[in-house]
Design an enzyme around this catalytic site. Sequence first.
Site, PDB file in Angstrom:
ATOM      1  N   ASP A 171     -16.143  14.007 -18.425  1.00  0.00           N
ATOM      2  CA  ASP A 171     -16.524  13.093 -17.344  1.00  0.00           C
ATOM      3  C   ASP A 171     -16.248  11.673 -17.814  1.00  0.00           C
ATOM      4  OD1 ASP A 171     -18.660  13.472 -14.714  1.00  0.00           O
ATOM      5  OD2 ASP A 171     -18.250  11.444 -15.439  1.00  0.00           O
ATOM      6  N   GLU A 259      -4.627  17.605   5.460  1.00  0.00           N
ATOM      7  CA  GLU A 259      -5.291  18.762   6.074  1.00  0.00           C
ATOM      8  C   GLU A 259      -5.258  18.627   7.589  1.00  0.00           C
ATOM      9  OE1 GLU A 259      -9.204  19.214   4.383  1.00  0.00           O
ATOM     10  OE2 GLU A 259      -8.409  19.431   2.352  1.00  0.00           O
ATOM     11  N   HIS A 282     -10.612  24.373   3.013  1.00  0.00           N
ATOM     12  CA  HIS A 282     -11.670  23.370   2.791  1.00  0.00           C
ATOM     13  C   HIS A 282     -13.042  23.900   3.244  1.00  0.00           C
ATOM     14  CE1 HIS A 282     -12.324  18.788   2.275  1.00  0.00           C
ATOM     15  NE2 HIS A 282     -13.390  19.477   1.874  1.00  0.00           N
ATOM     16  N   ILE A 283     -13.389  25.066   2.716  1.00  0.00           N
ATOM     17  CA  ILE A 283     -14.652  25.697   3.105  1.00  0.00           C
ATOM     18  C   ILE A 283     -15.640  25.761   1.942  1.00  0.00           C
ATOM     19  CG2 ILE A 283     -13.853  27.107   5.049  1.00  0.00           C
ATOM     20  CD1 ILE A 283     -13.875  29.297   2.471  1.00  0.00           C
ATOM     21  N   GLY A 285     -17.952  23.949   0.938  1.00  0.00           N
ATOM     22  CA  GLY A 285     -19.348  23.671   1.275  1.00  0.00           C
ATOM     23  C   GLY A 285     -19.771  24.271   2.599  1.00  0.00           C
TER      24      GLY A 285
HETATM   25  P1  NAI Z   1     -20.556  13.632  -7.886  1.00  0.00           P
HETATM   26  O1  NAI Z   1     -20.283  12.239  -7.466  1.00  0.00           O
HETATM   27  O2  NAI Z   1     -21.965  14.073  -8.107  1.00  0.00           O
HETATM   28  O3  NAI Z   1     -19.748  13.954  -9.241  1.00  0.00           O
HETATM   29  C1  NAI Z   1     -18.445  13.520  -9.508  1.00  0.00           C
HETATM   30  C2  NAI Z   1     -18.326  13.345 -11.004  1.00  0.00           C
HETATM   31  O4  NAI Z   1     -16.946  13.147 -11.326  1.00  0.00           O
HETATM   32  C3  NAI Z   1     -19.079  12.135 -11.546  1.00  0.00           C
HETATM   33  O5  NAI Z   1     -19.893  12.520 -12.608  1.00  0.00           O
HETATM   34  C4  NAI Z   1     -17.967  11.176 -11.984  1.00  0.00           C
HETATM   35  O6  NAI Z   1     -18.336  10.373 -13.071  1.00  0.00           O
HETATM   36  C5  NAI Z   1     -16.878  12.149 -12.360  1.00  0.00           C
HETATM   37  N1  NAI Z   1     -15.501  11.631 -12.336  1.00  0.00           N
HETATM   38  C6  NAI Z   1     -14.918  10.850 -11.394  1.00  0.00           C
HETATM   39  N2  NAI Z   1     -13.636  10.658 -11.695  1.00  0.00           N
HETATM   40  C7  NAI Z   1     -13.393  11.335 -12.834  1.00  0.00           C
HETATM   41  C8  NAI Z   1     -12.252  11.544 -13.626  1.00  0.00           C
HETATM   42  N3  NAI Z   1     -11.059  11.010 -13.292  1.00  0.00           N
HETATM   43  N4  NAI Z   1     -12.364  12.284 -14.750  1.00  0.00           N
HETATM   44  C9  NAI Z   1     -13.559  12.825 -15.099  1.00  0.00           C
HETATM   45  N5  NAI Z   1     -14.686  12.667 -14.379  1.00  0.00           N
HETATM   46  C10 NAI Z   1     -14.591  11.950 -13.262  1.00  0.00           C
HETATM   47  O7  NAI Z   1     -19.847  14.559  -6.806  1.00  0.00           O
HETATM   48  P2  NAI Z   1     -20.198  16.062  -6.416  1.00  0.00           P
HETATM   49  O8  NAI Z   1     -21.256  16.086  -5.391  1.00  0.00           O
HETATM   50  O9  NAI Z   1     -20.363  16.852  -7.651  1.00  0.00           O
HETATM   51  O10 NAI Z   1     -18.812  16.476  -5.701  1.00  0.00           O
HETATM   52  C11 NAI Z   1     -17.613  16.611  -6.460  1.00  0.00           C
HETATM   53  C12 NAI Z   1     -16.424  16.679  -5.538  1.00  0.00           C
HETATM   54  O11 NAI Z   1     -16.509  17.824  -4.694  1.00  0.00           O
HETATM   55  C13 NAI Z   1     -16.287  15.475  -4.609  1.00  0.00           C
HETATM   56  O12 NAI Z   1     -14.960  15.025  -4.605  1.00  0.00           O
HETATM   57  C14 NAI Z   1     -16.645  16.039  -3.251  1.00  0.00           C
HETATM   58  O13 NAI Z   1     -16.016  15.358  -2.196  1.00  0.00           O
HETATM   59  C15 NAI Z   1     -16.140  17.465  -3.367  1.00  0.00           C
HETATM   60  N6  NAI Z   1     -16.754  18.409  -2.433  1.00  0.00           N
HETATM   61  C16 NAI Z   1     -15.951  19.361  -1.872  1.00  0.00           C
HETATM   62  C17 NAI Z   1     -16.469  20.266  -0.981  1.00  0.00           C
HETATM   63  C18 NAI Z   1     -15.602  21.306  -0.385  1.00  0.00           C
HETATM   64  O14 NAI Z   1     -15.901  21.780   0.711  1.00  0.00           O
HETATM   65  N7  NAI Z   1     -14.548  21.726  -1.037  1.00  0.00           N
HETATM   66  C19 NAI Z   1     -17.879  20.206  -0.567  1.00  0.00           C
HETATM   67  C20 NAI Z   1     -18.666  19.239  -1.309  1.00  0.00           C
HETATM   68  C21 NAI Z   1     -18.093  18.358  -2.188  1.00  0.00           C
END
Ligand code: NAI
Length: 400
Positions: A171, A259, A282-283, A285
């Site tokens: 991270d 998308e 994109h499911i 969540g």
């Molecule tokens: P979060 O904000 O809690 O965690 C993201 C983490 O990534 C943070 O700890 C940040 O410091 C780290 N980070 C950012 N850029 C980085 C890099 N280049 N290298 C290493 N670490 C890095 O976000 P959360 O809630 O965990 O969500 C993660 C991702 O999942 C988001 O992009 C969100 O949009 C996506 N997502 C996708 C869904 C889906 O349906 N596929 C549903 C929910 C979230």
Amino acid sequence: MPKALLLENIHPNAAQSLRDHGFEVETRSGALGEDELIEALEGVDLLGIRSKTTVTRRVLDARPNLTAIGCFCIGTNQVDLDYAGKKGIAVFNAPYSNTRSVVELVICDIICLMRRIPAHTHHLKHGLWDKSAKGSHEVRGKTLGIVGYGNIGSQLSVLAEAMGMRVVFYDVEEKLAMSNAKRMPTLNDLLEQSDAVTLHVDGRKSNVGFFGEDQFAHMKQDAIFINLSRGFVADLDALKRHLDSGHLSGAAVDVYPVEPKKSGDAFVTPLADEDNMILTPHIGGSTLEAQESIGHFVSQRLEDYWFRASTTLSVNLPQMTLHQGKGAARIAHLHDNLPGVLARVNKVLGEENINISAQSLATEGELGYVVTDVATRPTPAALDALRHLPGTIRMRIIEL
Ligand code: NAI
């Protein structure tokens, strides 16, 4: 009776909760265009949307009496957040309500790819019985590399360890490791030792194209790659090259650079012909449990703001967590973040001989928010004076 308008099939528990709190609630199944939205917002205090309704500057200008917008989803790009803040309209979302759903899909992807389930399914569908164990593995004892150790990454870490995987993570920020997970000093360290690499980074601009040819090249022979974070993060052409060459043994992708706008639209991806590939639209969540949890979470934020002026987890106003007030009334005063506003608020109250029972101030960027519980209800003249203090954006009075 205050009025709420909920669009885009928001979970019925949101409407129920708002009704239980005394709101008149209108629900509509689809999204609305700009003009339709302006019309529908007449007399509305709270608006609930998901990702398909865009709340523009024009909408906000046309309906300045709107109090708050609940985005019953994760993203808030569909709302002009800065402008809503400048108009004194609070915006809320549900950043964590689908974390568990994403984590479970990643676990599913890891097991399915390590057992080559997509490839086996493909062969059987085409009439080929191939019972070989070649390339199939247990997940136990394998190393999972989690890139981005936020809400999703850290919860995944716990579940993966419970299945006997060794977890390493990388991270950009300092993060507390869960259980036995090990933080890697660099991304390449993680890539070189992971049997499965899964991306859970956020959508910051610097992450556009962040996982490309170089990063794939650093992955172990026969490793698997998973992306359920953002579509613009990974170079899918590079991924295809590494699958076709036999370097990587499989991949799961849920998010894409471009998308379709809605269900039923056509979709084409260069990865469609890959053998051991899981493609999902994109499911990550999208579960009924997550929808229910979002409905509950966002309606609570809206109610907390309406009844207590609490801005906990607002994405565009200074955050302040407030409980049931003390005294006769609560005055929530949102203003430009300029020196002296708090003193001026107190001067007006002092001149009226009104005792302050509690007071909190929070500032964020260009906005300041002061919430004052007063022992006696201010006179209309005092409220008018507060409303017209220089820098005032919006003032609300809540009876306690
Ligand atoms: P979060 O904000 O809690 O965690 C993201 C983490 O990534 C943070 O700890 C940040 O410091 C780290 N980070 C950012 N850029 C980085 C890099 N280049 N290298 C290493 N670490 C890095 O976000 P959360 O809630 O965990 O969500 C993660 C991702 O999942 C988001 O992009 C969100 O949009 C996506 N997502 C996708 C869904 C889906 O349906 N596929 C549903 C929910 C979230």
